[in-house]
Write a protein that holds these residues in place. Structure first.
Motif, PDB file in Angstrom:
ATOM      1  N   ALA A  76     -20.173 -11.050 -20.546  1.00  0.00           N
ATOM      2  CA  ALA A  76     -18.825 -11.074 -21.120  1.00  0.00           C
ATOM      3  C   ALA A  76     -18.877 -11.126 -22.641  1.00  0.00           C
ATOM      4  O   ALA A  76     -18.092 -10.455 -23.321  1.00  0.00           O
ATOM      5  CB  ALA A  76     -18.042 -12.263 -20.572  1.00  0.00           C
ATOM      6  N   VAL A  77     -19.800 -11.905 -23.188  1.00  0.00           N
ATOM      7  CA  VAL A  77     -19.931 -11.981 -24.649  1.00  0.00           C
ATOM      8  C   VAL A  77     -20.407 -10.640 -25.210  1.00  0.00           C
ATOM      9  O   VAL A  77     -19.939 -10.199 -26.267  1.00  0.00           O
ATOM     10  CB  VAL A  77     -20.881 -13.133 -25.056  1.00  0.00           C
ATOM     11  N   THR A  78     -21.312  -9.983 -24.504  1.00  0.00           N
ATOM     12  CA  THR A  78     -21.764  -8.665 -24.950  1.00  0.00           C
ATOM     13  C   THR A  78     -20.609  -7.670 -24.972  1.00  0.00           C
ATOM     14  O   THR A  78     -20.431  -6.931 -25.944  1.00  0.00           O
ATOM     15  CB  THR A  78     -22.887  -8.144 -24.026  1.00  0.00           C
ATOM     16  N   VAL A  79     -19.812  -7.663 -23.919  1.00  0.00           N
ATOM     17  CA  VAL A  79     -18.654  -6.764 -23.865  1.00  0.00           C
ATOM     18  C   VAL A  79     -17.642  -7.124 -24.952  1.00  0.00           C
ATOM     19  O   VAL A  79     -17.054  -6.237 -25.589  1.00  0.00           O
ATOM     20  CB  VAL A  79     -18.012  -6.791 -22.458  1.00  0.00           C
ATOM     21  N   ALA A  80     -17.444  -8.411 -25.204  1.00  0.00           N
ATOM     22  CA  ALA A  80     -16.515  -8.825 -26.257  1.00  0.00           C
ATOM     23  C   ALA A  80     -17.016  -8.381 -27.628  1.00  0.00           C
ATOM     24  O   ALA A  80     -16.227  -7.942 -28.473  1.00  0.00           O
ATOM     25  CB  ALA A  80     -16.328 -10.338 -26.237  1.00  0.00           C
ATOM     26  N   GLY A  81     -18.325  -8.485 -27.854  1.00  0.00           N
ATOM     27  CA  GLY A  81     -18.884  -8.015 -29.121  1.00  0.00           C
ATOM     28  C   GLY A  81     -18.707  -6.521 -29.291  1.00  0.00           C
ATOM     29  O   GLY A  81     -18.372  -6.041 -30.385  1.00  0.00           O
ATOM     30  N   LEU A  82     -18.906  -5.769 -28.218  1.00  0.00           N
ATOM     31  CA  LEU A  82     -18.692  -4.324 -28.291  1.00  0.00           C
ATOM     32  C   LEU A  82     -17.211  -3.990 -28.465  1.00  0.00           C
ATOM     33  O   LEU A  82     -16.861  -3.017 -29.136  1.00  0.00           O
ATOM     34  CB  LEU A  82     -19.259  -3.651 -27.044  1.00  0.00           C
ATOM     35  N   ALA A  83     -16.330  -4.787 -27.874  1.00  0.00           N
ATOM     36  CA  ALA A  83     -14.892  -4.559 -28.034  1.00  0.00           C
ATOM     37  C   ALA A  83     -14.449  -4.804 -29.471  1.00  0.00           C
ATOM     38  O   ALA A  83     -13.519  -4.155 -29.959  1.00  0.00           O
ATOM     39  CB  ALA A  83     -14.104  -5.452 -27.080  1.00  0.00           C
ATOM     40  N   LEU A  84     -15.114  -5.727 -30.154  1.00  0.00           N
ATOM     41  CA  LEU A  84     -14.769  -5.967 -31.560  1.00  0.00           C
ATOM     42  C   LEU A  84     -15.049  -4.744 -32.426  1.00  0.00           C
ATOM     43  O   LEU A  84     -14.399  -4.544 -33.448  1.00  0.00           O
ATOM     44  CB  LEU A  84     -15.558  -7.159 -32.101  1.00  0.00           C
ATOM     45  N   LEU A  85     -16.004  -3.935 -32.013  1.00  0.00           N
ATOM     46  CA  LEU A  85     -16.308  -2.722 -32.772  1.00  0.00           C
ATOM     47  C   LEU A  85     -15.159  -1.727 -32.767  1.00  0.00           C
ATOM     48  O   LEU A  85     -15.055  -0.896 -33.670  1.00  0.00           O
ATOM     49  CB  LEU A  85     -17.564  -2.051 -32.224  1.00  0.00           C
ATOM     50  N   THR A  86     -14.295  -1.802 -31.763  1.00  0.00           N
ATOM     51  CA  THR A  86     -13.171  -0.875 -31.688  1.00  0.00           C
ATOM     52  C   THR A  86     -12.087  -1.203 -32.705  1.00  0.00           C
ATOM     53  O   THR A  86     -11.297  -0.337 -33.047  1.00  0.00           O
ATOM     54  CB  THR A  86     -12.550  -0.875 -30.278  1.00  0.00           C
ATOM     55  N   GLY A  87     -12.038  -2.453 -33.157  1.00  0.00           N
ATOM     56  CA  GLY A  87     -11.022  -2.846 -34.127  1.00  0.00           C
ATOM     57  C   GLY A  87      -9.672  -3.152 -33.521  1.00  0.00           C
ATOM     58  O   GLY A  87      -8.689  -3.285 -34.241  1.00  0.00           O
ATOM     59  N   ARG A  88      -9.576  -3.253 -32.231  1.00  0.00           N
ATOM     60  CA  ARG A  88      -8.294  -3.562 -31.581  1.00  0.00           C
ATOM     61  C   ARG A  88      -7.923  -5.020 -31.815  1.00  0.00           C
ATOM     62  O   ARG A  88      -8.768  -5.888 -31.931  1.00  0.00           O
ATOM     63  CB  ARG A  88      -8.386  -3.305 -30.080  1.00  0.00           C
ATOM     64  N   ARG A  89      -6.634  -5.280 -31.850  1.00  0.00           N
ATOM     65  CA  ARG A  89      -6.161  -6.657 -32.077  1.00  0.00           C
ATOM     66  C   ARG A  89      -6.528  -7.601 -30.946  1.00  0.00           C
ATOM     67  O   ARG A  89      -6.788  -8.765 -31.170  1.00  0.00           O
ATOM     68  CB  ARG A  89      -4.636  -6.659 -32.213  1.00  0.00           C
ATOM     69  N   TRP A  90      -6.505  -7.126 -29.726  1.00  0.00           N
ATOM     70  CA  TRP A  90      -6.771  -7.973 -28.577  1.00  0.00           C
ATOM     71  C   TRP A  90      -8.232  -8.374 -28.482  1.00  0.00           C
ATOM     72  O   TRP A  90      -8.575  -9.295 -27.749  1.00  0.00           O
ATOM     73  CB  TRP A  90      -6.340  -7.284 -27.285  1.00  0.00           C
ATOM     74  N   ALA A  91      -9.109  -7.722 -29.212  1.00  0.00           N
ATOM     75  CA  ALA A  91     -10.545  -7.993 -29.083  1.00  0.00           C
ATOM     76  C   ALA A  91     -10.921  -9.369 -29.645  1.00  0.00           C
ATOM     77  O   ALA A  91     -11.826 -10.018 -29.130  1.00  0.00           O
ATOM     78  CB  ALA A  91     -11.349  -6.908 -29.781  1.00  0.00           C
ATOM     79  N   VAL A  92     -10.230  -9.812 -30.683  1.00  0.00           N
ATOM     80  CA  VAL A  92     -10.575 -11.103 -31.295  1.00  0.00           C
ATOM     81  C   VAL A  92     -10.247 -12.277 -30.358  1.00  0.00           C
ATOM     82  O   VAL A  92     -11.115 -13.124 -30.131  1.00  0.00           O
ATOM     83  CB  VAL A  92      -9.901 -11.256 -32.676  1.00  0.00           C
ATOM     84  N   PRO A  93      -9.053 -12.367 -29.777  1.00  0.00           N
ATOM     85  CA  PRO A  93      -8.817 -13.464 -28.820  1.00  0.00           C
ATOM     86  C   PRO A  93      -9.721 -13.394 -27.588  1.00  0.00           C
ATOM     87  O   PRO A  93     -10.140 -14.424 -27.067  1.00  0.00           O
ATOM     88  CB  PRO A  93      -7.348 -13.303 -28.423  1.00  0.00           C
TER      89      PRO A  93
END
Length: 133
Positions: free
Chosen positions: A68-85
């Motif tokens: 889950a942390v790996t996926v969250a880190g990759l989601a942060l690369l997209t720059g979407r607002r929902w990725a930070v929470p």
């Protein structure tokens, strides 16, 4: 020239360093947890005797949180607002599990908690910077 340059507004920056740190920490957690899923048995010697401790369930939980942390880190690369929470919600259980498993893998746990803590601090600073600007 882009629209943001004409208007004068700055585009929101992506928290790339935090994303890299979270991805690395998640991969370290997932790989080490995968290694412990097969043989997560430890012997603990106390004054009352020697006890066998099986951490198989914790290893599977650790694997899920690391993924889950790996996926969250990759989601942060997209720059979407929902990725930070989402990253906050994934990192906090990861830190708890790493601290609970500290006696069994201290070097890895300290390394991953340091990476997660640094990434959280960077995300909080990023949040403050985007709110102020």
């Amino acid at each position: 020239m882009g629209v943001t340059e004409l208007v004068g507004a700055r585009p929101a920056r992506r928290p790339l360093l935090a994303a890299g740190l979270l991805t690395a920490a998640g991969l370290v957690d997932a790989v080490s947890a995968w290694a412990h899923t097969g043989h997560a048995r430890f012997a603990v010697a106390t004054a009352d005797g020697v006890y066998r401790v099986d951490l198989g369930g914790w290893a599977w939980a650790h694997l899920a949180v690391g993924a889950a942390v790996t996926v969250a880190g990759l989601a942060l690369l997209t720059g979407r607002r929902w990725a930070v929470p989402v990253a906050y919600c994934c990192v906090l259980p990861a830190v708890v599990i790493d601290l609970l498993l500290l006696p069994y893998a201290p070097l890895r746990a300290v390394l991953v908690v340091a990476l997660d803590g640094t990434a959280l601090r960077l995300l909080l600073r990023h949040r403050r910077a985007t709110r102020a600007g």
